[in-house]
Design a protein around this motif. Structure first.
Motif, PDB file in Angstrom:
ATOM      1  N   ILE A 252      53.078  83.066  13.609  1.00 34.25           N
ATOM      2  CA  ILE A 252      53.123  81.629  13.881  1.00 34.25           C
ATOM      3  C   ILE A 252      51.700  81.157  14.120  1.00 34.25           C
ATOM      4  CG2 ILE A 252      54.071  79.834  15.379  1.00 34.25           C
ATOM      5  CD1 ILE A 252      56.350  81.709  16.076  1.00 34.25           C
ATOM      6  N   MET A 253      51.187  80.298  13.240  1.00 29.84           N
ATOM      7  CA  MET A 253      49.818  79.791  13.352  1.00 29.84           C
ATOM      8  C   MET A 253      49.740  78.589  14.281  1.00 29.84           C
ATOM      9  SD  MET A 253      48.687  82.048  11.361  1.00 29.84           S
ATOM     10  CE  MET A 253      46.972  81.559  11.316  1.00 29.84           C
ATOM     11  N   ALA A 254      50.808  77.816  14.352  1.00 29.19           N
ATOM     12  CA  ALA A 254      50.840  76.647  15.238  1.00 29.19           C
ATOM     13  C   ALA A 254      52.279  76.385  15.621  1.00 29.19           C
ATOM     14  CB  ALA A 254      50.245  75.420  14.545  1.00 29.19           C
ATOM     15  N   GLY A 255      52.500  75.987  16.895  1.00 28.35           N
ATOM     16  CA  GLY A 255      53.839  75.679  17.379  1.00 28.35           C
ATOM     17  C   GLY A 255      54.577  76.881  17.922  1.00 28.35           C
ATOM     18  N   SER A 256      53.846  77.902  18.393  1.00 27.73           N
ATOM     19  CA  SER A 256      54.507  79.116  18.883  1.00 27.73           C
ATOM     20  C   SER A 256      55.314  78.870  20.151  1.00 27.73           C
ATOM     21  CB  SER A 256      53.452  80.208  19.141  1.00 27.73           C
ATOM     22  OG  SER A 256      52.488  79.749  20.082  1.00 27.73           O
ATOM     23  N   LYS A 258      57.368  76.485  20.594  1.00 28.91           N
ATOM     24  CA  LYS A 258      58.635  75.817  20.276  1.00 28.91           C
ATOM     25  C   LYS A 258      59.667  76.856  19.843  1.00 28.91           C
ATOM     26  CE  LYS A 258      56.401  71.536  18.802  1.00 28.91           C
ATOM     27  NZ  LYS A 258      56.959  70.710  19.892  1.00 28.91           N
ATOM     28  N   PRO A 259      60.879  76.834  20.439  1.00 28.39           N
ATOM     29  CA  PRO A 259      61.929  77.798  20.047  1.00 28.39           C
ATOM     30  C   PRO A 259      62.294  77.688  18.563  1.00 28.39           C
ATOM     31  CG  PRO A 259      62.491  76.718  22.116  1.00 28.39           C
ATOM     32  CD  PRO A 259      61.290  75.990  21.563  1.00 28.39           C
ATOM     33  N   LYS A 260      62.243  76.491  18.050  1.00 34.45           N
ATOM     34  CA  LYS A 260      62.601  76.297  16.638  1.00 34.45           C
ATOM     35  C   LYS A 260      61.612  77.021  15.734  1.00 34.45           C
ATOM     36  CE  LYS A 260      63.769  72.617  13.381  1.00 34.45           C
ATOM     37  NZ  LYS A 260      63.866  71.141  13.194  1.00 34.45           N
ATOM     38  N   CYS A 261      60.307  76.954  16.063  1.00 36.95           N
ATOM     39  CA  CYS A 261      59.299  77.646  15.269  1.00 36.95           C
ATOM     40  C   CYS A 261      59.464  79.163  15.376  1.00 36.95           C
ATOM     41  CB  CYS A 261      57.898  77.233  15.721  1.00 36.95           C
ATOM     42  SG  CYS A 261      57.546  75.465  15.496  1.00 36.95           S
ATOM     43  N   GLN A 262      59.816  79.637  16.574  1.00 35.32           N
ATOM     44  CA  GLN A 262      60.019  81.073  16.760  1.00 35.32           C
ATOM     45  C   GLN A 262      61.218  81.564  15.940  1.00 35.32           C
ATOM     46  OE1 GLN A 262      60.364  81.785  20.977  1.00 35.32           O
ATOM     47  NE2 GLN A 262      58.363  80.834  21.455  1.00 35.32           N
ATOM     48  N   GLN A 263      62.265  80.752  15.879  1.00 35.12           N
ATOM     49  CA  GLN A 263      63.442  81.139  15.126  1.00 35.12           C
ATOM     50  C   GLN A 263      63.145  81.253  13.636  1.00 35.12           C
ATOM     51  OE1 GLN A 263      66.670  78.388  15.636  1.00 35.12           O
ATOM     52  NE2 GLN A 263      68.114  79.607  14.444  1.00 35.12           N
ATOM     53  N   ARG A 264      62.326  80.341  13.090  1.00 36.90           N
ATOM     54  CA  ARG A 264      62.010  80.355  11.676  1.00 36.90           C
ATOM     55  C   ARG A 264      60.993  81.416  11.299  1.00 36.90           C
ATOM     56  NH1 ARG A 264      61.435  73.865  10.324  1.00 36.90           N
ATOM     57  NH2 ARG A 264      63.657  73.355  10.603  1.00 36.90           N
ATOM     58  N   ALA A 265      60.406  82.061  12.281  1.00 35.66           N
ATOM     59  CA  ALA A 265      59.417  83.099  12.009  1.00 35.66           C
ATOM     60  C   ALA A 265      60.061  84.447  11.686  1.00 35.66           C
ATOM     61  CB  ALA A 265      58.454  83.252  13.188  1.00 35.66           C
TER      62      ALA A 265
END
Length: 271
Positions: A252-256, A258-265
């Protein structure tokens, strides 16, 4: 005696009912008998406001000392296309006969179906035309759509065929509702709705192809950077199969936070 009176009364009632039905029928059909001392209406052919078809006016006249109105004008319409040739006369078309090999022509008979009041129509009309394929035409020019009549005109030039039986030029008048002419601005009615649906389907297919390419890029391990607060790096390779599942991740380069960003990673697929 009572029987005779009853029969007489029934006959009178039936006669009255029949007279009322006849009067109501004439009123519904709009048929009025001319007054005594008045000739009744005589109607002239319909004259289009512009061109040779479309909306126009019809002049009517009547004569006699008891006529309250001697002339009046009403609106009328001459159909564009095949039917404009006979104006106020409507014919029932029979099938075309077989092609005459000697003249290279075919014919059919039209029977009168109905006519506008006051119009003079022939009981039968014989149509002739060159056999199919005897005359071939190519498009010469087309006019812009007339907004008042919602029609446009196409002119075709003879390309192949015997000039003795084929017309040098054919001029056809058509409606604009399913046709774009000129600069493509004249489109109304059902044509506009069909064009809008076609454009919507095209955009939907374009979005589906774009989404498919994005998924393919992700599966190939390329860096997918969607627009928004979440920014990612490239996907790693899928790991070993555990419980019939394989997992891979991307940084994750930006938005780590946010739970939503973590889920999409993280991505999981079946082995």
């Amino acid at each position: 005696m009572k029987t005779v009176l009853l029969i007489t009364l029934l006959c009178v009632m039936v006669s009255c009912l029949q007279a009322q039905e006849d009067t109501a029928g004439k009123r519904r059909r709009g048929k009025k008998e001319p007054k005594e001392g008045c000739s009744g209406w005589t109607w002239q052919p319909c004259v289009p406001a512009e061109g040779d078809c479309g909306l126009g006016e019809r002049q009517g006249t009547q004569e006699g000392p008891n006529c309250k109105i001697l002339s009046k004008t009403i609106k009328c319409r001459i159909p564009c296309g095949r039917r404009k040739e006979y104006g106020d006369c409507r014919y029932r078309r029979a099938p075309w006969d077989e092609c005459d090999a000697d003249t290279n022509m075919e014919s059919r008979t039209l029977e009168l179906k109905r006519a506008v009041k006051g119009a003079t129509c022939e009981a039968e009309v014989v149509q002739t035309r060159p056999c199919k394929g005897a005359c071939k035409y190519q498009r010469k020019e087309a006019t812009d759509c007339n907004e008042e009549s919602n029609t446009f005109t196409i002119t075709k030039q003879l390309k192949e065929g015997d000039a003795a039986i084929c017309q040098e030029e054919i001029v056809k008048t058509k409606r604009c509702k399913n046709k774009m002419v000129g600069d493509g601005e004249a489109m109304t009615g059902r044509g506009a709705r069909k064009a809008a649906k076609k454009a919507a389907r095209k955009e939907a297919r374009k979005a589906a192809r774009k989404e498919k390419r994005g998924k393919k890029a992700e599966m190939d391990g390329e860096a997918a950077t969607p627009k928004g607060p979440c920014q990612y790096g490239a996907w790693s390779e899928f790991g070993e199969c555990v419980d019939n599942k394989q997992t891979r991740t991307r940084p994750i380069m930006a938005g780590s936070e946010k739970p939503k960003c973590q889920q999409r990673a993280t991505q999981v697929r079946n082995c």
